[in-house]
Design an enzyme around this catalytic site. Structure first.
Site, short mmCIF file in Angstrom:
data_model
loop_
_atom_site.label_atom_id
_atom_site.label_comp_id
_atom_site.label_asym_id
_atom_site.label_seq_id
_atom_site.Cartn_x
_atom_site.Cartn_y
_atom_site.Cartn_z
N HIS A 1 0.85 -1.19 0.00
CA HIS A 1 0.00 0.00 0.00
C HIS A 1 0.89 1.24 0.00
O HIS A 1 1.53 1.56 0.99
CB HIS A 1 -0.91 0.00 1.23
N LEU B 1 -8.26 -3.10 10.94
CA LEU B 1 -8.43 -1.67 11.19
C LEU B 1 -9.08 -1.39 12.54
O LEU B 1 -9.91 -2.15 13.03
CB LEU B 1 -9.20 -1.02 10.04
N HIS C 1 -4.52 4.08 -3.00
CA HIS C 1 -4.50 3.33 -1.74
C HIS C 1 -3.63 2.08 -1.85
O HIS C 1 -3.02 1.66 -0.88
CB HIS C 1 -5.93 2.92 -1.37
N GLU D 1 -16.59 -4.52 25.01
CA GLU D 1 -15.77 -5.73 25.10
C GLU D 1 -14.56 -5.65 24.16
O GLU D 1 -13.44 -6.04 24.53
CB GLU D 1 -16.60 -6.96 24.74
N ASP E 1 -31.06 -16.05 31.16
CA ASP E 1 -30.74 -15.06 30.14
C ASP E 1 -30.82 -15.64 28.72
O ASP E 1 -30.94 -14.89 27.75
CB ASP E 1 -29.37 -14.42 30.39
N HIS F 1 -27.01 -15.39 25.41
CA HIS F 1 -25.98 -15.20 26.43
C HIS F 1 -25.26 -16.51 26.80
O HIS F 1 -24.37 -16.48 27.64
CB HIS F 1 -26.59 -14.59 27.70
N ARG G 1 -21.20 -19.29 36.29
CA ARG G 1 -22.07 -18.45 37.10
C ARG G 1 -22.55 -19.24 38.32
O ARG G 1 -22.64 -18.69 39.42
CB ARG G 1 -23.30 -18.03 36.29
#
Lengths: 673, 673
Positions: free
Chosen positions: B35, B126, B265, B414, B472, B476, B523
């Site tokens: 690039h 990216l 680019h 996260e 949940d 989840h 849990r």
């Protein structure tokens, strides 16, 4: 917050909203788990929306031109369940509310698409709903342009919380919606300043209104408990040509002892506090009881839409039979009759041409055939159009100046693209596909899992599917991604070997109704292996015998996918020349092969011969095929990647990592020695 | 763009920047890939930064108090390689530039951490670099607060492009940095308005300056080719207490025929155009040739930092020996001597107490022991502190008012958390760990893969690791995530069965230097299975015999992890009572077990007995252990998840999906029948 003042100012509205609040409190108490505060905070907004604006008909929950209501803050599922129950959706029974979060109930902890009519999408993983909503709104724009506003002309409403807006995918959604000027998209921001860990400013000081304005949105700031302000804001939002964000200042768990606290986010089950909250609301009666006058007001909202629906139906019925059929076909996800013949014809031509072509280029050629006969396809790429080969010449680009365009420049937004595609499928009438480099499935995972969980046929075009991409190096070279995708339930992972298998994969992906497909395609040119043109879609079997032992007893079976099928064929040439009878099995889709009867699997992979799998990825998952049916002993080996790749021209990498015909042949020789 | 005017205005600067541009053109031409445009567009900014501001010493690339320079737009790797070469990093030889993107070269297609000194982090996917940079800046703040500004006081500079800023993770980074007021973080936005698909406005109309301001940043808009403006902006950025974004209007591929185009680019390899560009620059000489005066100016930049480094060393040497040792220990990622004894003591106490505890709670208890003796740990959670149990009482919260805090409220981010943690490890002096629900590894995947690829010991605390989370529901409940993590190279996936194994997992995670660890924690409460307290870290072997056949011939081996180890133990009780000798193997970390010698693996998993694996996830990957060493025949079965989970109380889900002791015992009976 003086809730008595709120009660007095708008007493009838107050009681309607209180119905949502009390049903939430009662259901969470019954389940002894759940999230009370969000529905209690947004009850006013939802009440005004449903009463004065939302165009819906509970008797016809699949009405194509209904407004869509999406609860991005999915943990507040009781808001949605209460609304569906109160307005008369037949699956949203009182018993379902009482069975909230119990095994087999439609009222799961988070709204699950397919569990109950009126749930437009599965939410819970934060940010997904707002990103879906962009897809809903894009679908609406495209279909409005195609069918006219007599047939499609509705809004997409979405409720997003602080959590949704902190998730990165929300920025991708906001950016895409702003650029696309999706004027029929209206987002309510439940601005309650509370997250699980504390007040929002413990983690974020973003001025959300300014952030949306920066991406081209129309923004209105209101008190989220003032029904007049809510109504005015929705009117203003509908009148503005830009997507609108209504920043609703709200109080989580309004009127409860836990109001405005993190505790209010969770399950409010204390009996005394629950009683006190109901008293403050002016609410009498036992759990799940709604006063008759309040119930009848909600039922009236539920029946109001029938007239609009009937008017729409009358307009729709005036369309020509062929237009109606085409509209209904797309919404039913039925493929056009022409598709099968077009694919067969493509396969014949490709087989006869016998060219060495990258499968990403084959895919582009197939799309050139498919897109003109399937107007419901909408393609796109996360800023890699020329690399993913996802655009066919007839599509036109979808943008504010061309709503009829069927190709979307999603920008560098893999996650947003995936979530928007889910939204388009869920809206109906559209079959989206979108591309990126396969390594960036990592970015899109959150939404890809939901395609699988929701059982919707989103199509992912993942090119540059191995070290075969070469110099861009290990950050761009998937090695574990095939294993990850295959580990995901209800996902068809196609890795076609040549142009013929690419066409077959597309046919399977575009006739599927319940399962997302991932097409893993090569950057590099691949020789044609399906030289014996067959009309039958061999990929539909998942795996099949591409070439069998000819010169000698069958001593080896080589299993491969994608770019390594031709490696296996070359290895077979070497082995056959040495008198080692060798079968090559192409395995473009494991999941479809697994779904075959055992006798078919055994016919393709009989016991006895040594087995070698060849794939430019990690071994994970291959042991299943290497060990044979029912754990029968099987001498076997694997030719693939030991770990991450490297930056170099692709042919050197295949040599370097030993993924070659000679290495494969040697592995066979070692195993049968 | 009138580049002749630029040349004339600042002739010496121009030639220094042209050195970057021409090296880029030459290296890309030699590789015939890469690039070109980004390094050519940002050459002026980088030149001014390195000349007037960046505090660095190429002779001591690991100097702890150096400024960090991060190229988030990693495809522009030649910018970084040129800078490192020109300023005299010894590994950045001219030959390395000539070998750009070739097998074995340090100059990979994208910058790879560990390949060459001066590469602070791996970029290419990216948005990662800008998100890493937030972690670098947090590490600097914490260490400055702890050691004083005589020891730590430097800046983190990052270059981000349009692509980085469209990725969602950038919003998570921007939001976190803005709230944390990271004044030593300075981001250059390479605002060239070009992406691969076309101009940026094809996909985004976001006013990036306004977006950063909305999240609390200081923003300056400049012409990215004006060296005076660049210098002034950096000065202003350094003077401002907020994180700064310098919006640099630039021209991609400046001075080349492809300037301001998408073509610019990519790889600009046309020989005539290359020649014309060099002529426009006023550049003579052959490929890779730098005029002596230009080279010497760059070398002067490279030697300038030696004095500052020496001054720093003198200050550092004045610290007490114990302070120096502690500083160096943390930067060397050496665990404190006390750790081993503390873990042993914890294990003894836990084993003797014999309580039923959720492994997430055990983890909190272990952290309560570890954090006080390892000041380098910095914990956090993506807004699930109370659920992930990641905070110990002594840590204090890191925020603008408390830079000594060692706990970070990352917000609902996260991906940003994972990338920031990578940045902290890379900065040095910090061992970060961070938590979320295991299902949301999906959101963090992009950064988690880079922990593995970079070979850095980031620690992920993933709680709620199965259907055991209950109500949940499936959004989840991880089912495929163990398989996904295990498929990822260089990742230690721990799924401890009880408090003792949790302590062992933490010990292994915090003594590791090259591999990220993922702790998968329950849990729900789990009974203690390691009742026979052993001093040795059994988890270090990856898998071990927890209980062997006692009443009868060994006919079965049960393999399990985490919450299913106690299921296996209960099944063993049933089987032993029936006279079926049964071994239970706990497998807390497959990767460590795979790394054992074959004889150890065979001792734990000898051939002969039937094998049943029990894990509340998908089967993917288990076949390797079920089929035995060297593919030996092995009657075997699997008790686990057939697909996605459901919403209900956890005990009902284990019954519903048949993950029980009785189902396991029955599977064994069937297999040995």
């Amino acid at each position: 917050m003086d809730i008595q003042a709120l009660r007095k100012a708008h007493p009838e509205h107050w009681m309607r909203a209180a119905a949502i609040r009390t049903l939430t409190l009662d259901a969470v108490a019954a389940a002894n788990s759940g999230h009370s505060g969000m529905p209690m905070g947004m009850a006013d907004v939802a009440t005004v929306l449903f009463q004065n604006h939302l165009r819906f008909d509970p008797k016809a929950p699949h009405w194509a031109d209904r407004d869509r209501f999406i609860l991005s803050a999915g943990h507040g599922s009781m808001l949605l369940y209460a609304l569906l129950h109160l307005t008369g959706y037949k699956q949203a029974t009182l018993q379902q509310l009482k069975d909230f979060r119990q095994l087999g109930a439609r009222t799961a902890g988070h709204p699950e698409y397919g569990h109950m009519e009126g749930i437009e999408t599965t939410t819970g993983p934060l940010g997904q709903g707002i990103a879906n909503s962009v897809g809903f709104a894009i679908a609406e724009e495209i279909l409005r342009a195609r069918h006219g506003k007599n047939v499609i002309n509705h809004h997409t409403y979405v409720i997003a919380g602080d959590g949704c807006l902190m998730e990165g995918v929300s920025q991708e959604a906001i950016g895409l919606a702003g650029m696309q000027q999706l004027g029929h998209l209206i987002c309510f921001f439940d601005n309650n300043n509370i997250t699980i860990d504390g007040t929002v400013d413990m983690a974020d000081i973003t001025n959300q209104s300014a952030r949306f304005v920066a991406s081209g949105w129309h923004v209105i700031d209101i008190d989220g408990h003032d029904p007049v302000a809510i109504d005015d804001a929705i009117k203003a939002a509908k009148a503005d040509p830009r997507p609108s964000m209504i920043n609703c200042k709200t109080h989580i768990a309004l009127g409860h002892a836990a109001q405005d606290t993190s505790k209010g986010h969770g399950a409010l089950t204390d009996a005394d506090q629950l009683k006190a909250a109901k008293e403050a609301y002016g609410w009498s009666g036992g759990p799940f009881e709604i006063p008759a006058d309040v119930k009848s007001q909600w039922e009236a909202m539920g029946t109001r839409g029938a007239a609009a629906h009937a008017e729409w139906q009358a307009r729709f019925d005036k369309l020509s039979k062929s237009k109606q059929d085409e509209f209904n076909r797309a919404f039913a996800l039925d493929a056009p009759k022409k598709l099968s013949a077009a694919i067969k014809s493509f396969k014949k031509d490709a087989s006869e041409a016998g060219k060495k072509v990258a499968t990403r280029s084959s895919s582009e050629a197939v799309l050139g055939v498919i897109n003109p006969i399937m107007q419901e396809t909408v393609g796109g790429s996360a800023d890699l159009t020329g690399s993913n080969n996802t655009k066919s010449p007839d599509q036109g680009v979808f943008n504010p100046d061309n709503r009829a365009g069927r190709y979307i420049h999603y920008g560098v937004r893999e996650h947003g693209m995936a979530a928007a595609m889910n939204g388009m499928v869920l809206h109906g009438g559209i079959r989206p596909y979108g591309g990126t480099f396969m390594c960036f499935t990592d970015y899109a995972r959150g939404a890809m899992r939901l395609s699988a969980l929701m059982e919707i046929p989103t199509v992912y075009v993942m090119t540059h599917d191995s070290i075969g991409l070469g110099e861009d190096g290990p950050t761009h070279q998937p090695v574990e991604h095939l294993a990850m995708l295959r580990a995901t339930p209800n996902t068809h992972v196609f890795r076609p070997a040549d142009s013929v298998e690419v066409a077959e994969a597309w046919e399977l992906a575009l006739t599927e109704k319940k399962t997302p497909s991932v097409l893993c395609l090569s950057r590099q040119g691949l020789p044609l292996v399906r030289t014996d043109h067959k009309t039958k879609n061999m990929s539909a079997q998942g795996a099949y015998v591409l070439a069998d032992a000819e010169n000698g007893k069958r001593q080896a079976i080589l299993m491969a996918t994608g770019s390594e099928v031709s490696v296996a064929m070359a290895a077979r040439d070497i082995l056959e020349a040495e008198g080692i009878g060798t079968r090559v099995v192409s395995m473009p889709c494991w999941e479809l092969f697994e779904a075959q009867e055992e006798n078919i699997r055994k016919r393709v992979l009989p016991g006895g011969p040594v087995r070698v799998a060849i794939e430019a990825g990690v071994r994970t998952g291959w042991d299943k095929w290497l060990m044979g049916e029912r754990g029968r002993e099987q001498k076997s080996g694997f030719i693939g990647m030991p770990g991450f790749g490297a930056s170099a021209p692709a042919p050197e990498l295949f040599e370097h990592f030993g993924i070659t015909a000679e290495a494969t042949a040697q592995k066979v020789r070692d195993l049968i020695a």
